[in-house]
Design a protein around this motif. Structure first.
Motif, short mmCIF file in Angstrom:
data_model
loop_
_atom_site.label_atom_id
_atom_site.label_comp_id
_atom_site.label_asym_id
_atom_site.label_seq_id
_atom_site.Cartn_x
_atom_site.Cartn_y
_atom_site.Cartn_z
N THR A 46 16.36 -16.33 -3.57
CA THR A 46 17.31 -15.35 -3.06
C THR A 46 17.63 -14.35 -4.15
O THR A 46 17.50 -14.64 -5.34
CB THR A 46 18.61 -16.01 -2.55
N TYR A 47 18.06 -13.18 -3.74
CA TYR A 47 18.45 -12.13 -4.68
C TYR A 47 19.96 -12.03 -4.76
O TYR A 47 20.67 -12.21 -3.77
CB TYR A 47 17.89 -10.77 -4.27
N GLU A 62 19.54 -6.88 -9.13
CA GLU A 62 18.12 -7.20 -9.11
C GLU A 62 17.83 -8.53 -9.78
O GLU A 62 16.85 -8.71 -10.49
CB GLU A 62 17.29 -6.08 -9.76
N LEU A 117 16.84 -12.31 -9.37
CA LEU A 117 16.15 -13.23 -8.47
C LEU A 117 16.43 -14.67 -8.90
O LEU A 117 16.31 -15.00 -10.08
CB LEU A 117 14.65 -12.96 -8.50
N ILE A 140 12.97 -17.63 2.06
CA ILE A 140 13.71 -16.50 1.49
C ILE A 140 15.09 -16.45 2.15
O ILE A 140 15.20 -16.40 3.38
CB ILE A 140 12.98 -15.17 1.76
N ASN A 159 18.22 -14.42 3.04
CA ASN A 159 18.69 -13.04 3.15
C ASN A 159 20.09 -12.93 2.55
O ASN A 159 20.99 -13.70 2.92
CB ASN A 159 18.76 -12.62 4.63
N SER A 219 16.61 -5.18 -2.93
CA SER A 219 15.74 -5.88 -3.88
C SER A 219 14.82 -6.85 -3.16
O SER A 219 13.64 -7.00 -3.52
CB SER A 219 16.58 -6.64 -4.91
N THR A 220 15.36 -7.51 -2.13
CA THR A 220 14.54 -8.43 -1.35
C THR A 220 13.42 -7.68 -0.64
O THR A 220 12.26 -8.11 -0.65
CB THR A 220 15.42 -9.16 -0.31
N TRP A 245 4.02 -10.66 -4.78
CA TRP A 245 4.46 -11.44 -3.63
C TRP A 245 3.33 -11.64 -2.63
O TRP A 245 3.06 -12.75 -2.17
CB TRP A 245 5.65 -10.75 -2.96
N ARG A 295 12.49 -16.97 6.72
CA ARG A 295 13.70 -16.27 6.27
C ARG A 295 14.93 -16.82 6.99
O ARG A 295 14.92 -17.06 8.20
CB ARG A 295 13.56 -14.77 6.51
#
Length: 334
Positions: free
Chosen positions: A213-214, A218, A220, A272, A274, A285-286, A295, A308
């Motif tokens: 996740t972000y 920025e 991660l 991922i 959100n 950023s995601t 990626w 997600r």
């Protein structure tokens, strides 16, 4: 308010993470997770029953970081501040107060009626007005603890602890031991059904998984001991990659990594999370990451094994865990 608590709550309110402090841009330390606010390590809390529990109105407890407090045997006016708030709901405990921002966008948001908002950061005057007889917090800031401890008996609770350890302890503290045992028994059945469904859908033994996740700025993060990872990394489930196992072995809830290190952390399945809707820079950023070459070259991405979930619906709290047992088979079948 500690820097650790800010990052933890900003990234997750639930579980892993509900984002309360959208303006909080300070970097966190590695023992406060985006999905939680207490350190990942420390001795478990212990409860000492009084000689005559039926006659006594209080008992002593030592929380997991060493504070000793006398708490009610049957607390009636509980304030709980932490990303695993729904553990109380699973035990049919109606708290008098919490930081309601942490419940926004969660799977249990509609069950918060009648619970007073004590704000974030915590409004001490509001806490006093609610006349709590027990306060449970995930924050390890000693100043916060001392302030709240002057209002009512206060416990620092390890919300990073596995559900099967956390819920019985909470049930003991709140006089709900039987409810905790019954809830976990039913949850275990639900979890078993989920893994059988996933196995039937093609999940292979020994497959690895990663959760990313972000956070604003920025940053991660790879999740280890928090939120969705607690659901995935079980004996009958998915396995952490070798690099994630190192994070787990260090007792950390998460680790900040650079996108260039993704191939070292990425598993056979990638989840991922959100970011919360108010974190627009993290959302961007995601989006940028998902368009990047590094990626798109990941084996899990090429195989279509990317899933997600909203971060506030992917926590390790009881009701989110229960919801995830129903949602993961649907998500992974898509």
């Amino acid at each position: 308010m500690s820097k650790k608590m800010k990052i933890a709550l900003a990234l997750g309110g639930i579980a892993l993470f509900g984002t309360l402090l959208t303006a909080c841009g300070s970097s966190g330390e590695n023992n406060a997770a985006p999905g939680g606010s207490a350190p990942a390590s420390g001795p478990a809390a212990s409860v000492s029953a009084p000689p005559s529990a039926a006659a006594a109105s209080v008992r002593k407890i030592t929380d997991y970081i060493g504070h000793e407090a006398e708490i009610p045997v049957s607390p009636e006016r509980v304030i709980f501040v932490g990303e695993t708030f729904s553990d109380l709901l699973a035990l049919d405990v109606k708290a008098v107060g919490t930081s309601l921002s942490m419940a926004s966008e969660t799977v249990y948001e509609d069950r918060m009626d009648g619970i007073e908002d004590i704000g974030f950061p915590i409004n001490l005057e509001k806490v006093i007005s609610l006349a709590p007889d027990l306060i449970i917090i995930a924050d390890t800031d000693e100043k916060v603890y001392e302030q709240l401890g002057k209002v009512a008996p206060t416990i620092v609770f390890d919300t990073f602890a596995p559900l099967e350890e956390r819920l019985p302890l909470l049930g003991d503290i709140l006089g709900k031991k039987e409810q905790a045992a019954a809830w976990l028994e039913e949850y275990d059945k639900q979890e078993e059904r989920m893994w059988k469904q996933l196995e039937a859908a093609g999940l292979q033994p020994g497959e690895t998984a990663s959760v990313f996740t972000y956070y604003p700025g920025e940053r991660l993060f790879v999740m280890a001991r928090t939120g969705l990872s607690q659901v995935l990394y079980v004996p009958e489930g998915l396995k952490p990659t070798a690099r994630i196992q190192q994070v787990l072995d260090a007792g950390s809830g998460f680790e900040q990594i650079s996108p260039e290190l993704l191939p070292e952390y990425a598993g056979d399945r990638i989840f991922i999370l959100n970011p919360a809707s108010e974190l627009q820079d993290a959302i961007q950023s995601t989006a940028d990451l998902l368009q990047s070459r590094i990626w798109q070259d990941l084996p899990a991405v090429k195989a279509g094994h990317v899933y997600r979930l909203d971060i506030k619906q992917s926590g390790s709290d009881a009701l989110s865990r229960q919801w995830l047992t129903e949602q993961l088979p649907k998500l992974m079948a898509e």
